[in-house]
Design a protein around this motif. Structure first.
Motif, short mmCIF file in Angstrom:
data_model
loop_
_atom_site.label_atom_id
_atom_site.label_comp_id
_atom_site.label_asym_id
_atom_site.label_seq_id
_atom_site.Cartn_x
_atom_site.Cartn_y
_atom_site.Cartn_z
N ILE A 193 -50.60 -85.10 63.10
CA ILE A 193 -51.58 -85.07 62.01
C ILE A 193 -52.06 -83.64 61.75
N LEU A 194 -52.31 -82.91 62.85
CA LEU A 194 -52.80 -81.53 62.71
C LEU A 194 -51.77 -80.66 62.00
N LEU A 195 -50.51 -80.76 62.42
CA LEU A 195 -49.45 -79.96 61.78
C LEU A 195 -49.32 -80.31 60.31
N SER A 196 -49.36 -81.60 59.99
CA SER A 196 -49.19 -82.03 58.60
C SER A 196 -50.28 -81.46 57.71
N ILE A 197 -51.52 -81.52 58.18
CA ILE A 197 -52.64 -81.03 57.37
C ILE A 197 -52.56 -79.51 57.18
N VAL A 198 -52.34 -78.80 58.28
CA VAL A 198 -52.31 -77.33 58.22
C VAL A 198 -51.18 -76.84 57.31
N VAL A 199 -49.98 -77.40 57.52
CA VAL A 199 -48.82 -76.96 56.73
C VAL A 199 -48.98 -77.35 55.26
N LEU A 200 -49.55 -78.51 55.00
CA LEU A 200 -49.78 -78.94 53.63
C LEU A 200 -50.71 -77.98 52.89
N VAL A 201 -51.82 -77.63 53.52
CA VAL A 201 -52.79 -76.72 52.89
C VAL A 201 -52.15 -75.36 52.62
N ILE A 202 -51.43 -74.83 53.60
CA ILE A 202 -50.80 -73.52 53.44
C ILE A 202 -49.75 -73.54 52.34
N ASP A 203 -48.92 -74.59 52.32
CA ASP A 203 -47.84 -74.66 51.34
C ASP A 203 -48.38 -74.83 49.93
N VAL A 204 -49.41 -75.66 49.76
CA VAL A 204 -49.99 -75.86 48.43
C VAL A 204 -50.58 -74.56 47.91
N GLN A 205 -51.31 -73.84 48.75
CA GLN A 205 -51.91 -72.58 48.32
C GLN A 205 -50.84 -71.57 47.93
N GLN A 206 -49.74 -71.56 48.66
CA GLN A 206 -48.67 -70.61 48.38
C GLN A 206 -47.94 -70.94 47.08
N LYS A 207 -47.80 -72.21 46.76
CA LYS A 207 -46.96 -72.63 45.65
C LYS A 207 -47.72 -73.02 44.39
N ILE A 208 -49.03 -72.85 44.37
CA ILE A 208 -49.82 -73.19 43.18
C ILE A 208 -49.32 -72.45 41.94
N PRO A 209 -49.02 -71.13 42.01
CA PRO A 209 -48.52 -70.46 40.79
C PRO A 209 -47.23 -71.08 40.26
N ARG A 210 -46.32 -71.47 41.16
CA ARG A 210 -45.06 -72.06 40.71
C ARG A 210 -45.28 -73.45 40.13
N ILE A 211 -46.22 -74.19 40.70
CA ILE A 211 -46.53 -75.52 40.17
C ILE A 211 -47.15 -75.39 38.78
N GLU A 212 -47.97 -74.37 38.60
CA GLU A 212 -48.57 -74.15 37.28
C GLU A 212 -47.49 -73.77 36.25
N ASN A 213 -46.47 -73.04 36.68
CA ASN A 213 -45.36 -72.71 35.78
C ASN A 213 -44.55 -73.95 35.42
N ALA A 214 -44.46 -74.88 36.37
CA ALA A 214 -43.73 -76.13 36.11
C ALA A 214 -44.40 -76.93 35.00
N LYS A 215 -45.71 -76.78 34.88
CA LYS A 215 -46.45 -77.50 33.85
C LYS A 215 -46.05 -77.04 32.46
N LEU A 216 -45.55 -75.82 32.36
CA LEU A 216 -45.09 -75.32 31.07
C LEU A 216 -43.81 -76.02 30.63
N ILE A 217 -43.02 -76.46 31.61
CA ILE A 217 -41.78 -77.17 31.32
C ILE A 217 -42.06 -78.63 30.99
N ASP A 218 -42.95 -79.24 31.79
CA ASP A 218 -43.33 -80.64 31.59
C ASP A 218 -44.83 -80.76 31.84
N PRO A 219 -45.64 -81.11 30.83
CA PRO A 219 -47.11 -81.15 30.97
C PRO A 219 -47.61 -82.04 32.11
N LYS A 220 -46.84 -83.05 32.48
CA LYS A 220 -47.33 -83.96 33.54
C LYS A 220 -47.22 -83.34 34.94
#
Length: 369
Positions: free
Chosen positions: A21-48
């Protein structure tokens, strides 16, 4: 089952669950923070494709894949952690002093590791592919621009349907499943072309599961070498496979359950495809990783069941170092196998082949003390 057996199993599963559980939470938070700009770019391709969509439709399945990849390492560190604490509290000394042998003390470790390995085996072969389908639908949007283009962009594509049939597409877009410059060729046993079909553009009809060819031209070569020509505006063809299977990427094997993967590999071998090491690595790893859980459990038990100067810290340091070597060796051997320098089955089992005698030696040495 004695009280001490239940106590050790409870410690084992409790520590393992906490680490998981600890690994899942820590890695999830780190990965989301790192990839937020790319996820925002994906919204330009598909609004959903916003952050909330990824948190629901991507990250749960990504976590499953991550956990199964590092499950044996989680088990290894968990066993080192709780066994070192037991050793420091002289609990192990008390059990051995009561007349129980070290082999008897290790029995709950064996039972629990076999239990976890069994569950892991079922998940790897049948459940993880389902999670990978969900994960791989969106993972390309989290890549950098260069890698995203490889998965979703436009590139030449080719496929060998059988030993005598070939498809070439000059420009194929994997995301839209359409392309231009389509050619299908069929040869006889003497490698003489018998039939050729060309089309200016092509797309995949998901509903009817057919390729739709526009502005096509076909040529049939007769036995006397004369040619019969034909053309038309639209032609529908079914080549027995979807675009994902005709033009596969390295993620295709992850999406198939083991029976499906075995059929796919057999079909590709019949077609004469020799570039199957990536898929064979995936196949053999699904079994070798669960087996490593048992091996690493006994290695961890042997390393941490004695009270040492430095206590828990030194045991964890050794454990994390060995875990790094284990994971690195798996990833390095995948590359070696994909380059055809080593057979896939040997590459995926080699870490276990190395760590098993080491674990057996240390275990027997500890048991005879």
């Amino acid at each position: 089952m004695t009280i001490i057996d239940k106590y050790i199993i409870k410690k084992y599963l409790g520590t393992f669950s906490f680490m998981l559980i600890l690994l899942s939470i820590v890695v999830l938070v780190i990965d989301v923070q790192q990839k937020i700009p790319r996820i925002e770019n994906a919204k330009l391709i598909d609004p959903k494709l916003d952050l909330s969509y990824f948190l629901v439709h991507f990250y749960p399945f990504w976590i499953i894949n991550l956990v199964m990849t590092f499950l044996s390492i989680l088990v290894f560190i968990s066993v080192i952690y709780f066994t070192s604490r037991m050793a420091n509290n002289t609990e192990i000394v008390a059990v051995i002093s009561s007349g129980a042998s070290f082999h008897r003390f290790a029995r709950p470790y064996l039972l629990t590791s076999v239990f976890i390995a069994g569950i892991s085996l079922v998940i790897n072969h049948f459940v993880l592919p389902w999670a990978n389908i969900k994960k791989n639908e969106l993972e390309a949007y989290t890549y950098n621009a260069r890698n995203k283009e490889k998965v979703l962009g436009t590139a030449p594509a080719s496929a060998q349907i059988s030993r005598t049939e070939y498809i070439f597409v000059n420009s194929w877009n994997k995301r839209e499943q359409r392309g231009s410059g389509f050619i299908f060729q069929k040869f006889d046993k003497d490698r003489k072309m018998m039939y050729e079909l060309k089309a200016s553009d092509v797309y995949w009809d998901k509903d009817k599961k057919q390729f739709v060819l526009n502005s096509y031209l076909e040529k049939t070569v007769n036995k006397d070498n004369s040619a019969k020509l034909g053309n038309g505006v639209e032609l529908r063809k079914s080549y027995g496979h979807s675009p994902e299977e005709l033009f596969p990427n390295e993620l295709l094997g992850q999406n198939k359950t083991t029976p499906e993967l075995l059929k796919f590999i057999a079909r590709e071998k019949e077609k004469g495809n020799s570039n199957l090491n990536t898929h064979l690595n995936e196949l053999y790893q699904r079994t070798s990783m669960p087996v490593s859980i048992i091996i690493l459990t006994f290695l961890a038990l042997s390393l941490s069941s004695q009270k040492k100067r430095g206590g828990l810290g030194i045991n964890l340091a050794v454990g994390i170092s060995l875990a790094f070597v284990f994971v690195f060796s798996f990833e390095a051997l995948k590359v070696v196998s994909e380059n055809k320098s080593m057979s896939p089955i040997l590459a995926m089992w080699f870490p276990n082949i190395v760590f098993f005698p080491l674990a057996a030696y240390l275990y027997l040495k500890r048991a005879n003390q």
